[in-house]
Design a protein around this motif. Structure first.
Motif, short mmCIF file in Angstrom:
data_model
loop_
_atom_site.label_atom_id
_atom_site.label_comp_id
_atom_site.label_asym_id
_atom_site.label_seq_id
_atom_site.Cartn_x
_atom_site.Cartn_y
_atom_site.Cartn_z
N THR A 55 0.85 -1.59 0.16
CA THR A 55 -0.25 -0.35 0.02
C THR A 55 0.19 1.65 0.38
OG1 THR A 55 -1.88 0.86 1.19
CG2 THR A 55 -0.15 -0.21 2.43
N ILE A 82 -2.19 -0.98 -2.61
CA ILE A 82 -3.50 -0.35 -2.37
C ILE A 82 -3.41 1.30 -2.36
CG2 ILE A 82 -5.79 0.15 -0.75
CD1 ILE A 82 -5.50 -2.61 -2.03
N ARG A 84 -3.66 4.97 -1.05
CA ARG A 84 -4.80 5.42 -0.07
C ARG A 84 -4.90 6.66 -0.58
NH1 ARG A 84 -0.96 2.92 2.91
NH2 ARG A 84 -0.72 4.86 4.46
N ASP A 93 -8.53 1.90 6.10
CA ASP A 93 -8.80 1.74 4.52
C ASP A 93 -9.28 0.19 4.25
OD1 ASP A 93 -8.18 0.84 1.21
OD2 ASP A 93 -7.52 3.24 1.75
N ASN A 95 -10.06 -0.90 1.00
CA ASN A 95 -9.95 -2.03 0.41
C ASN A 95 -8.63 -2.05 0.88
OD1 ASN A 95 -11.18 -0.74 -1.80
ND2 ASN A 95 -9.93 0.42 -1.88
N PHE A 96 -7.74 -1.73 1.64
CA PHE A 96 -6.65 -2.66 2.09
C PHE A 96 -7.08 -3.74 3.53
CE2 PHE A 96 -3.54 -3.18 5.88
CZ PHE A 96 -2.17 -2.62 4.55
#
Length: 199
Positions: A55, A82, A84, A93, A95-96
């Motif tokens: 990320t 990912i 951010r 987050d 998605n993370f």
């Protein structure tokens, strides 16, 4: 409480914000050491086929792009990183966190480029959600000794296991005579200091 050793079969590697701009904030560790250890973790994960989640935060701002070596070692993971948009705690987050959950691994190896911001919060958050976490402290650093030390204390108090790159490599390997042993030893030798105390 019994000690749990991580293996390549039950662990995932999370690389958080190893960006060339953010790395310039580090004063408690040599930047080249942080970079070498991060690259070593990526190489070990590749050898062991350990799931890796990468990320970054605001790559177009001060933080800058991720170190280029990650795209060379883990191209698919790099492309699926990912991105951010400013959330400090990567764990916050969605998605993370969903990417981590998708690995179905409960043992998380975490390296965040700054210990006192990038690493401390997701490490503690993951422990709070039932994960076992090892924080690799020599693949990160902080602007100040006080923030580094307090972040380490805070993580340890929360149940995060503090470790170093060479220790983690040995833990995952367990037996240097395994088929990947020579390659792993070479990675280990590659992160050793260039100077020696042996005369």
């Amino acid at each position: 409480m019994p000690i749990t050793y991580f293996t390549n079969k039950d662990s995932a590697l999370l690389l958080i914000d190893h960006q060339i701009g953010t790395m310039q904030l580090i004063r408690t560790m040599d930047l080249e050491v942080v970079k070498k250890n991060t690259i070593a973790l990526a190489k070990v994960a590749k050898i062991f086929n350990i799931p890796v989640i990468i990320t970054s935060s605001q790559e177009n701002n001060f933080q800058g792009p991720l170190i280029a070596e990650l795209s060379e070692i883990l191209p698919e993971e790099f492309n699926n990183r990912i991105k951010r948009q400013g959330i400090v705690n990567a764990w916050s987050d969605n998605n993370f966190r969903e990417a981590v959950e998708a690995t179905k691994r409960k043992n998380l190896i975490m390296a965040g480029v700054t210990t006192d911001v990038c690493l401390v919060y997701p490490a503690i958050s993951a422990v709070n959600e039932g994960y076992k976490v090892q924080a690799v402290l020599d693949a990160s650093g902080s602007p100040f000794e006080i923030s580094e030390e307090t972040a380490r204390q805070r993580m340890e108090s929360a149940g995060v296991v503090l470790t170093a790159t060479n220790t983690l490599i040995a833990e995952l390997t367990q037996d240097w005579s395994r088929p990947e042993g020579e390659e792993l030893i070479n990675i280990l030798l590659g992160i050793l200091p260039t100077t020696s105390i042996i005369t």
